[in-house]
Design an enzyme around this catalytic site. Sequence first.
Site, mmCIF file in Angstrom:
data_model
loop_
_atom_site.group_PDB
_atom_site.id
_atom_site.type_symbol
_atom_site.label_atom_id
_atom_site.label_comp_id
_atom_site.label_asym_id
_atom_site.label_seq_id
_atom_site.Cartn_x
_atom_site.Cartn_y
_atom_site.Cartn_z
ATOM 1 N N LYS A 76 -16.515 -1.474 0.822
ATOM 2 C CA LYS A 76 -16.615 -1.004 2.207
ATOM 3 C C LYS A 76 -16.802 0.511 2.282
ATOM 4 O O LYS A 76 -17.698 1.002 2.987
ATOM 5 C CB LYS A 76 -15.346 -1.415 2.954
ATOM 6 C CG LYS A 76 -15.158 -0.762 4.313
ATOM 7 C CD LYS A 76 -13.863 -1.199 4.953
ATOM 8 C CE LYS A 76 -12.645 -0.703 4.208
ATOM 9 N NZ LYS A 76 -12.451 0.764 4.341
ATOM 10 N N THR A 77 -15.964 1.251 1.575
ATOM 11 C CA THR A 77 -16.037 2.714 1.620
ATOM 12 C C THR A 77 -17.372 3.197 1.075
ATOM 13 O O THR A 77 -17.961 4.160 1.572
ATOM 14 C CB THR A 77 -14.875 3.335 0.807
ATOM 15 O OG1 THR A 77 -13.638 2.836 1.316
ATOM 16 C CG2 THR A 77 -14.895 4.840 0.899
ATOM 17 N N GLN A 134 -8.418 -9.406 7.250
ATOM 18 C CA GLN A 134 -7.370 -8.469 6.845
ATOM 19 C C GLN A 134 -6.746 -7.764 8.049
ATOM 20 O O GLN A 134 -6.199 -6.664 7.924
ATOM 21 C CB GLN A 134 -7.929 -7.448 5.856
ATOM 22 C CG GLN A 134 -8.411 -8.076 4.552
ATOM 23 C CD GLN A 134 -8.832 -7.050 3.524
ATOM 24 O OE1 GLN A 134 -8.024 -6.289 2.989
ATOM 25 N NE2 GLN A 134 -10.131 -7.005 3.247
ATOM 26 N N ASP A 153 -14.286 3.056 10.791
ATOM 27 C CA ASP A 153 -13.743 2.377 9.613
ATOM 28 C C ASP A 153 -12.560 1.498 10.038
ATOM 29 O O ASP A 153 -11.891 1.772 11.035
ATOM 30 C CB ASP A 153 -13.277 3.438 8.607
ATOM 31 C CG ASP A 153 -12.911 2.843 7.259
ATOM 32 O OD1 ASP A 153 -13.293 1.686 6.987
ATOM 33 O OD2 ASP A 153 -12.242 3.542 6.472
ATOM 34 N N GLU A 154 -12.281 0.443 9.270
ATOM 35 C CA GLU A 154 -11.133 -0.455 9.517
ATOM 36 C C GLU A 154 -11.080 -0.908 10.984
ATOM 37 O O GLU A 154 -10.040 -0.841 11.637
ATOM 38 C CB GLU A 154 -9.813 0.252 9.140
ATOM 39 C CG GLU A 154 -9.743 0.760 7.718
ATOM 40 C CD GLU A 154 -9.518 -0.340 6.692
ATOM 41 O OE1 GLU A 154 -9.642 -1.517 7.055
ATOM 42 O OE2 GLU A 154 -9.233 -0.013 5.522
ATOM 43 N N ARG A 161 -5.033 -8.375 -3.502
ATOM 44 C CA ARG A 161 -4.706 -7.097 -4.158
ATOM 45 C C ARG A 161 -4.820 -7.241 -5.678
ATOM 46 O O ARG A 161 -4.875 -6.251 -6.405
ATOM 47 C CB ARG A 161 -3.268 -6.654 -3.844
ATOM 48 C CG ARG A 161 -2.900 -6.389 -2.392
ATOM 49 C CD ARG A 161 -3.861 -5.502 -1.659
ATOM 50 N NE ARG A 161 -4.884 -6.310 -0.997
ATOM 51 C CZ ARG A 161 -6.070 -5.858 -0.595
ATOM 52 N NH1 ARG A 161 -6.416 -4.611 -0.818
ATOM 53 N NH2 ARG A 161 -6.933 -6.651 0.019
#
Length: 752
Positions: free
Chosen positions: A34-35, A257, A226-227, A617
């Site tokens: 994503k980043t 998420q 973002d997010e 994770r």
Amino acid sequence: MDNNILNELNESQRAAVEYCDGAQLVIAGAGSGKTRVLTYKIAYLIGEKGLKPWNILALTFTNKAAKEMKQRIETIVGSQARYINMGTFHSIFSHILRAEANHIGFNSNFTIYDQTDSRSLVKTIIKEMNLDEKIYKPAAVADRISMAKNHLMTAAKYANSNSTVTTDMQHRMPAIKDIYARYSDRCRQANAMDFDDLLMNIYLLFANHEEVRRKYAEKFEYVLVDEYQDTNFAQQAIVNQITKERQMVCVVGDDAQSIYSFRGANIDNILGFQKTYNNARLFKLERNYRSTQAIVNAANSLIRHNQRQIPKNVFSENEQGEKIKLKMAYSDKEEAMIVCNEIARLRRSEQCPYSDFAILYRTNSQSRSFEEYMRKQNIPYRIYGGLSFYQRKEIKDIIAYYRVVANPDDEEAIKRIINYPARGIGNTTLSKVVEKATEKGISIWKVLNNSESCGLDVSKATHTKLHNFCSMLEGWMQRSISDDAYTLGRDIIQESGMSKDIFSGKDPEDIARQENVEEFLSGLSDFVEGRKEEDLGDHVSLTDFLQEVSLMTDLDSDGDSDEPKVVLMTIHAAKGLEFKTVFVVGLEENIFPSPMCSDSMRGLEEERRLLYVAITRAEKHCFLTCAQNRFRYGRMEFDTPSRFIRDIDPRFLQIEGEKFSQPRSTAMPSQPPFSTVSLSSSPLRPAPQPSLTPSSPSDSPLQPGDRIEHTRFGIGEVIKVEGTGDNCKATVEFRNSGTKQLLLKFARYNKL
């Protein structure tokens, strides 16, 4: 910008970067880069599309994320990246508000109140209005005002809303609307805004001053968020204000998420994005670069059970890897042993550092059993984003009471508890007591216990308060001769007033404190039972317990060292992180899903997303654990595995450990929670436990070679039996707990 740089992206990432013709929703699955997409997209807008950096607005949720992204962009497009408007919602909007403050009646040098400032002002107003602080708790009132602002409700709107006023009436806090109004006035008079005002006031600025809104809508030619799954109602509304004409907006996130509804995050923002922007294009980043195929497949099979989601097929091209393993324990004690044994095994077999391991839990209170066992095994660990269990305030308060009962000359412990809970013995009185003790060369306990004969210069009423305090402590000191640590320890928590203070609130911070106290009592009961079972003393006193727990109460001297450590944290704190090996612990009903979230489909789906986040994770190994027995609410309770375990496709799950057996008597009397019992007038005593073994071991002795199922230690084989009657002992080799010698008259087991 060198177009070859885009060759570093996969096909889906590149498509998301190159589309710049309108509103765009990028669903970025766990570990999908994503980043990377956000970074390259901003660089692409500058290098290929010719946008000026100052015409780009990029909104993040942390300053760290903004800083790292800007540094990455600078490596691609050079120093001009520093002119990008990139930062958190609050930092970007505070700059705009300072520039436009005159439009909303503020000076540009306004102060920004943090949470402490905000709560302090609320507390002052509650006192001024002569309201009961036990009902109008400043933290709870401030949170209620915060939630209203995040829904863009001014004080006037709040007062005119039937639903909010009705809710406040139901919570016996009808004056919140008046506190909110006074709070808003005081902030304005002080030329101050709190963090929530930064959102609400920017919205009001744009809503009431069209020329200002248009100025910024024209300035920010392209907006990136973002997010996006973590945005609240106000944040989504402001983004819409800026982008509604051009619709040049790219939001990135993952609905699977979305786990922060308790902070105000609204999953509807990401699920409804394509309705808000009619011609929005949807892009999916579905390749997971982090985890093995087995972990990704297991996580996918879990999250498919959610109804409200954007369909996606996350996949991995990493190695197949091993299945997720479910390890079933007989108690939280054995659960901790299983996890630590597995860490030791993997370190030996894979030569990996402790920092490769993370233990994730639903609530902070669950750290206790793992901390205790890791200390005994010399496994270095750290609590991420929080305090070690025995460093939490409520636990230190309880232990301070115990220390004074065991040793009344303990000056530091007395200072901590003398006015907690508040009993009208303030700092002025305490200073006089300390001075008098120094003058006479005696302990402050002796001064407190003989305040009048020592000539302590306080009022008659204060002498009475000191006498009552000492009498209460002396009563417990007398009982410590005969009562075991659990019986006395639990009564101290009640009779001191701590339970009433701790269990009176309902906000998240209060609930966390309550869970910690219950977990502390679990450990205390386990300690007493263990000492009796292992024949380490007929009378297990508070002093014995303090001796044991003293090892837990000191912070590690090398707490800030660079030594690799196992990380312990809540799942909420783990979002965005990754580890080679992850243990998701406490997967039982009434823990995960949380009972507070299981009364609605919306709440259950967020809990399922929380487990999805936990599993994803893990890079290489993922373990789930659950325990059959946990001490809760004054009794050992039989727990059932979490319903979410059944949601994971059996093809991707390997179950280790024998199936739980039901206790012999499942018709156990119901027991109200500690919070309910402790507020009653009757003294508390340990709840009776179901008998799992004959009352006289000699009637049905164990023999070497017998297998038993112990409520705390799990499955074991009897190695040796010695003694008769009440003195009959068995040496048992347990599968995960090692060798134990049990005094059978106290042992809690089933013979297999």
